[in-house]
Design a protein around this motif. Structure first.
Motif, PDB file in Angstrom:
ATOM      1  N   PHE A   1       0.832  -1.206   0.000  1.00 45.98           N
ATOM      2  CA  PHE A   1       0.000   0.000   0.000  1.00 45.98           C
ATOM      3  C   PHE A   1       0.867   1.257   0.000  1.00 45.98           C
ATOM      4  O   PHE A   1       0.605   2.206  -0.750  1.00 45.98           O
ATOM      5  N   ILE A   2       1.904   1.286   0.833  1.00 49.08           N
ATOM      6  CA  ILE A   2       2.782   2.456   0.897  1.00 49.08           C
ATOM      7  C   ILE A   2       3.426   2.719  -0.461  1.00 49.08           C
ATOM      8  O   ILE A   2       3.498   3.869  -0.929  1.00 49.08           O
ATOM      9  N   ASP A   3       3.882   1.677  -1.119  1.00 48.46           N
ATOM     10  CA  ASP A   3       4.498   1.835  -2.439  1.00 48.46           C
ATOM     11  C   ASP A   3       3.494   2.384  -3.446  1.00 48.46           C
ATOM     12  O   ASP A   3       3.833   3.264  -4.258  1.00 48.46           O
ATOM     13  N   ALA A   4       2.268   1.879  -3.406  1.00 47.14           N
ATOM     14  CA  ALA A   4       1.226   2.364  -4.321  1.00 47.14           C
ATOM     15  C   ALA A   4       0.856   3.808  -4.012  1.00 47.14           C
ATOM     16  O   ALA A   4       0.649   4.630  -4.920  1.00 47.14           O
ATOM     17  N   LEU A   5       0.797   4.139  -2.721  1.00 48.66           N
ATOM     18  CA  LEU A   5       0.485   5.511  -2.305  1.00 48.66           C
ATOM     19  C   LEU A   5       1.560   6.468  -2.794  1.00 48.66           C
ATOM     20  O   LEU A   5       1.254   7.553  -3.327  1.00 48.66           O
ATOM     21  N   ALA A   6       2.812   6.090  -2.627  1.00 46.67           N
ATOM     22  CA  ALA A   6       3.924   6.941  -3.059  1.00 46.67           C
ATOM     23  C   ALA A   6       3.868   7.201  -4.558  1.00 46.67           C
ATOM     24  O   ALA A   6       4.129   8.326  -5.015  1.00 46.67           O
ATOM     25  N   ALA A   7       3.519   6.177  -5.333  1.00 43.25           N
ATOM     26  CA  ALA A   7       3.438   6.341  -6.787  1.00 43.25           C
ATOM     27  C   ALA A   7       2.349   7.336  -7.166  1.00 43.25           C
ATOM     28  O   ALA A   7       2.525   8.166  -8.067  1.00 43.25           O
ATOM     29  N   GLU A   8       1.209   7.276  -6.470  1.00 44.20           N
ATOM     30  CA  GLU A   8       0.107   8.194  -6.764  1.00 44.20           C
ATOM     31  C   GLU A   8       0.441   9.621  -6.330  1.00 44.20           C
ATOM     32  O   GLU A   8       0.079  10.586  -7.010  1.00 44.20           O
ATOM     33  N   ILE A   9       1.131   9.761  -5.213  1.00 43.44           N
ATOM     34  CA  ILE A   9       1.558  11.091  -4.766  1.00 43.44           C
ATOM     35  C   ILE A   9       2.538  11.692  -5.771  1.00 43.44           C
ATOM     36  O   ILE A   9       2.456  12.878  -6.117  1.00 43.44           O
ATOM     37  N   ALA A  10       3.466  10.867  -6.259  1.00 48.25           N
ATOM     38  CA  ALA A  10       4.455  11.339  -7.230  1.00 48.25           C
ATOM     39  C   ALA A  10       3.796  11.816  -8.519  1.00 48.25           C
ATOM     40  O   ALA A  10       4.270  12.764  -9.161  1.00 48.25           O
ATOM     41  N   LYS A  11       2.684  11.174  -8.895  1.00 49.10           N
ATOM     42  CA  LYS A  11       1.961  11.565 -10.113  1.00 49.10           C
ATOM     43  C   LYS A  11       1.061  12.772  -9.889  1.00 49.10           C
ATOM     44  O   LYS A  11       0.491  13.311 -10.842  1.00 49.10           O
TER      45      LYS A  11
ATOM     46  N   LYS B   1      11.423   7.049   3.187  1.00 51.25           N
ATOM     47  CA  LYS B   1      12.195   6.725   1.975  1.00 51.25           C
ATOM     48  C   LYS B   1      11.464   7.203   0.724  1.00 51.25           C
ATOM     49  O   LYS B   1      12.095   7.647  -0.246  1.00 51.25           O
ATOM     50  N   HIS B   2      10.147   7.158   0.756  1.00 48.77           N
ATOM     51  CA  HIS B   2       9.350   7.618  -0.385  1.00 48.77           C
ATOM     52  C   HIS B   2       9.074   9.123  -0.336  1.00 48.77           C
ATOM     53  O   HIS B   2       8.381   9.657  -1.204  1.00 48.77           O
ATOM     54  N   GLY B   3       9.605   9.799   0.675  1.00 46.25           N
ATOM     55  CA  GLY B   3       9.397  11.239   0.768  1.00 46.25           C
ATOM     56  C   GLY B   3       8.058  11.633   1.344  1.00 46.25           C
ATOM     57  O   GLY B   3       7.618  12.786   1.189  1.00 46.25           O
ATOM     58  N   ILE B   4       7.399  10.704   2.044  1.00 46.20           N
ATOM     59  CA  ILE B   4       6.099  10.981   2.653  1.00 46.20           C
ATOM     60  C   ILE B   4       6.310  11.381   4.112  1.00 46.20           C
ATOM     61  O   ILE B   4       6.976  10.662   4.871  1.00 46.20           O
ATOM     62  N   LYS B   5       5.736  12.498   4.503  1.00 42.02           N
ATOM     63  CA  LYS B   5       5.926  13.028   5.854  1.00 42.02           C
ATOM     64  C   LYS B   5       5.277  12.124   6.896  1.00 42.02           C
ATOM     65  O   LYS B   5       4.159  11.639   6.707  1.00 42.02           O
ATOM     66  N   VAL B   6       5.977  11.904   8.005  1.00 43.66           N
ATOM     67  CA  VAL B   6       5.457  11.102   9.115  1.00 43.66           C
ATOM     68  C   VAL B   6       5.376  11.983  10.361  1.00 43.66           C
ATOM     69  O   VAL B   6       6.374  12.589  10.764  1.00 43.66           O
ATOM     70  N   LEU B   7       4.206  12.043  10.951  1.00 43.12           N
ATOM     71  CA  LEU B   7       3.978  12.813  12.163  1.00 43.12           C
ATOM     72  C   LEU B   7       3.919  11.878  13.368  1.00 43.12           C
ATOM     73  O   LEU B   7       3.533  10.707  13.245  1.00 43.12           O
ATOM     74  N   ASP B   8       4.268  12.390  14.524  1.00 43.27           N
ATOM     75  CA  ASP B   8       4.103  11.624  15.751  1.00 43.27           C
ATOM     76  C   ASP B   8       2.618  11.610  16.128  1.00 43.27           C
ATOM     77  O   ASP B   8       1.887  12.568  15.861  1.00 43.27           O
TER      78      ASP B   8
END
Length: 223
Positions: free
Chosen positions: A35-45, A66-73
């Motif tokens: 899911f994370i990989d698929a999400l990253a691809a859609e964000i990149a597009k 690693k995919h450049g997606i922000k992570v919050l606490d």
């Protein structure tokens, strides 16, 4: 399709549940990796835009970053619309067993923030009664022998998961031989045993939706 292909299938299907412009709760495990990989691809597009995520494990945090997606606490948010995670077992009412990846405590914390739990799994995870998968229980190490005896009294055989220390510094007992017919009652009871950090029955935080991958595609179960 093999199991890896089914995981990719449901990982992509979960994209439909990502709330546009809102912080997303992200779980842990091999299906969530897809899911994370698929999400990253859609964000990149530019097809999906979210301000960030709250992750349930160091493993998922590292993959998101690693995919450049922000992570919050988790302490930085007061609520989440959606939490997307897998399951080791799910029954016909949306109750689950989780913790095969040893992230069950943080998974419950993030699930508790969310208004909707979207479970992504392959069809082998759907069961009539929870318990065939060894039940993970995060524990305080000094309580291991005591808790092993308590599980034995209710018909379970508990063993420490060798070499595993959780992100919280706890240990994992895997309990075999249980048939969990009352998930809500079982979860409430075991969570009160001294030394238990979290039991891997997700009944209070059950799934709202399950995207179940099979040979015929993705089936949507709602609870």
């Amino acid at each position: 399709m093999n199991q890896d292909q089914l995981k990719q299938l449901v990982g992509r299907a979960a994209l439909d549940y990502v709330p546009a412009g809102q912080i997303l709760g992200v779980g842990t495990g091999s299906t969530v990796d897809c899911f994370i990989d698929a999400l990253a691809a859609e964000i990149a597009k530019g097809a999906i835009a979210i301000p960030g995520t709250v992750s349930s494990s160091e493993r998922s945090t590292q993959r998101l970053i690693k995919h450049g997606i922000k992570v919050l606490d988790a302490s930085e948010v007061t609520g989440l619309a959606v939490y997307i995670d897998g399951a080791d077992e799910i029954d016909g009412r949306g109750y689950m067993v989780k913790g095969g990846g040893a992230a069950l405590t943080r998974e419950k914390i993030v699930a508790d923030l969310a208004g909707k739990f979207v479970c992504i799994a392959d069809e082998s995870k759907l069961v009539q009664t929870l318990g065939a998968f060894p039940l993970p229980v995060e524990i305080i190490p000094m309580a291991a022998a005591q808790l092993t005896r308590r599980f034995a009294k209710i018909g379970g055989t508990a063993s420490l998961r060798a070499g595993v220390v959780t992100d919280n510094g706890g240990h994992i007992l895997d309990v075999r031989g249980l048939s969990i017919t009352d998930p809500l009652g079982f979860e409430a009871e075991v969570n009160q045993w001294p030394g238990v950090v979290t039991v891997g029955v997700f009944a209070r935080h059950k799934a709202s939706v399950c995207l179940l991958g099979g040979a015929g595609g993705v089936k949507t179960l709602t609870f």
